[in-house]
Write a protein that holds these residues in place. Structure first.
Motif, PDB file in Angstrom:
ATOM      1  N   THR A  14      -1.527  -9.524  -2.210  1.00 38.22           N
ATOM      2  CA  THR A  14      -1.092  -8.830  -1.077  1.00 38.22           C
ATOM      3  C   THR A  14      -1.579 -10.096  -0.001  1.00 38.22           C
ATOM      4  O   THR A  14      -2.605 -10.653  -0.024  1.00 38.22           O
ATOM      5  CB  THR A  14      -1.436  -7.602  -0.682  1.00 38.22           C
ATOM      6  OG1 THR A  14      -2.806  -7.761  -0.579  1.00 38.22           O
ATOM      7  CG2 THR A  14      -0.811  -6.764  -1.745  1.00 38.22           C
ATOM      8  N   THR A  38       0.972  -3.017  -7.211  1.00 37.95           N
ATOM      9  CA  THR A  38      -0.307  -3.717  -7.496  1.00 37.95           C
ATOM     10  C   THR A  38      -0.221  -4.971  -8.438  1.00 37.95           C
ATOM     11  O   THR A  38      -0.989  -5.626  -8.777  1.00 37.95           O
ATOM     12  CB  THR A  38      -1.274  -2.794  -8.279  1.00 37.95           C
ATOM     13  OG1 THR A  38      -0.541  -2.307  -9.377  1.00 37.95           O
ATOM     14  CG2 THR A  38      -1.252  -1.656  -7.163  1.00 37.95           C
ATOM     15  N   ASN A  98       2.611   1.317  -3.648  1.00 35.98           N
ATOM     16  CA  ASN A  98       1.669   1.155  -4.678  1.00 35.98           C
ATOM     17  C   ASN A  98       2.182   0.121  -5.548  1.00 35.98           C
ATOM     18  O   ASN A  98       2.328   0.315  -6.895  1.00 35.98           O
ATOM     19  CB  ASN A  98       1.790   2.455  -5.637  1.00 35.98           C
ATOM     20  CG  ASN A  98       0.486   2.548  -6.398  1.00 35.98           C
ATOM     21  OD1 ASN A  98      -0.528   2.091  -6.355  1.00 35.98           O
ATOM     22  ND2 ASN A  98       0.784   3.391  -7.630  1.00 35.98           N
ATOM     23  N   SER A 127       0.839  -1.351  -0.093  1.00 37.37           N
ATOM     24  CA  SER A 127       0.004   0.014  -0.074  1.00 37.37           C
ATOM     25  C   SER A 127       0.791   1.387   0.109  1.00 37.37           C
ATOM     26  O   SER A 127       0.489   2.347  -0.584  1.00 37.37           O
ATOM     27  CB  SER A 127      -0.988  -0.034   1.050  1.00 37.37           C
ATOM     28  OG  SER A 127      -0.295  -0.132   2.455  1.00 37.37           O
TER      29      SER A 127
END
Length: 301
Positions: A62, A58, A56, A53
């Motif tokens: 996670t 992605t 960032n 998080s």
């Protein structure tokens, strides 16, 4: 000749989570490179949720640290010993081993240099490693007989004064047997892992990680006869704040509780452990030589 497929590559760990010191420069790219390297080894790669998080990230799924147990085979930590301490406490007792990769200075626990990771990490994934179990301390802070805090420490539990107050007086008992009253700047209760941290600067001995013991090291004691002592692993140390202003107790220097006169801190070895994985041929003595500059003249460092 055909190259082996990812599924045919021998691997001891198939589900690997990456944890990073997100404040460090270049961490996002470093983690992407590590994730790619692990994927090439046929591993399913996850990023720790807090790390993902903040950076960032992605491209990979996670998991929170609380979700590692039973879902993750190995945690790879990129940062320094402080990062390893934090994640180690959270994973204690989970049976998820950790690998530490340092980005700069050699660490005692993060002992794989980032420049060597391309060669060393695949070997560990393939099962070529040395396992190193580490003990933790379990501490409870009691006020008027009631627990006000409960914490684990991988390095140490430290009772000390603030920077602007005077000495603190502590009454120390071991298994309910009175040891001494001590006037000092504080007292360190350390694991063997923590013996190369704050306790070392307080004049304590270095304990090999496999030594079964708990170290008490006074911080600047008023009496020079108050010396460090190594106690058996199965004891309970009780530290009572007799007198002092602005007294605190720290756990690995990463969390703390403010104390009052009459508060008692009970410290024992935790039933939980963590496992660190090192490359084949790892030597604790080599690490000490490099960290403490053994066998070097002062003029060379």
């Amino acid at each position: 000749m055909l190259s082996p497929s990812q599924n045919s590559i021998k691997k001891a760990f198939s589900r690997v989570a990456l944890v990073g010191k997100y404040q460090a420069d270049g961490m996002q790219e470093r983690l992407k490179d590590l994730a790619g390297l692990l994927a090439e080894q046929g591993c399913e790669v996850f990023i720790e949720a807090f790390t993902a998080s903040h950076l960032n990230l992605t491209a990979y799924p996670t998991r929170t640290v609380e979700e590692f147990a039973g879902a993750i085979n190995l945690a790879v930590v990129l940062g320094g010993d402080g990062t390893m301490l934090g994640i180690g406490r959270q994973l204690a007792g989970s049976e998820v081993p950790l690998v530490g990769i340092n980005m700069g200075r050699l660490g005692y626990m993060t002992d794989i240099p980032i420049q060597n990771v391309q060669a060393i990490l695949p070997q560990i994934i393939a099962g070529e490693y040395e396992a190193d179990a580490r003990t933790l301390l379990d501490a409870v802070v009691l006020r008027n007989g009631k627990a006000i805090n409960h914490a684990l420490a991988l390095n140490d539990v430290v009772v000390n004064r603030s920077g602007i107050s005077g000495m603190v007086e502590l009454a120390v008992r071991v298994n309910n047997s009175f040891m001494y009253n001590q006037r000092s700047d504080g007292l360190i209760v350390s694991t063997p892992t923590g013996s190369t941290a704050y306790a070392l600067s307080a004049g304590g001995p270095i304990l090999h990680p496999r030594v079964a013991g708990i170290l008490l090291a006074p911080i600047a004691p008023h009496s020079l006869s108050n010396r460090p002592i190594v106690l058996p692993q199965d004891i309970v140390v009780s530290i009572e704040v007799v007198d002092g202003r602005e007294v605190i107790v720290n756990f690995d220097m990463q969390s703390q509780t403010n104390l009052q006169s009459g508060d008692i801190i009970e410290v024992r070895q935790s039933e939980k452990t963590i496992t660190l994985l090192h490359p084949r041929g790892h030597s604790d003595y080599k690490t000490l030589r490099e960290k403490l500059h053994w066998n070097e003249y002062p003029s060379t460092f």
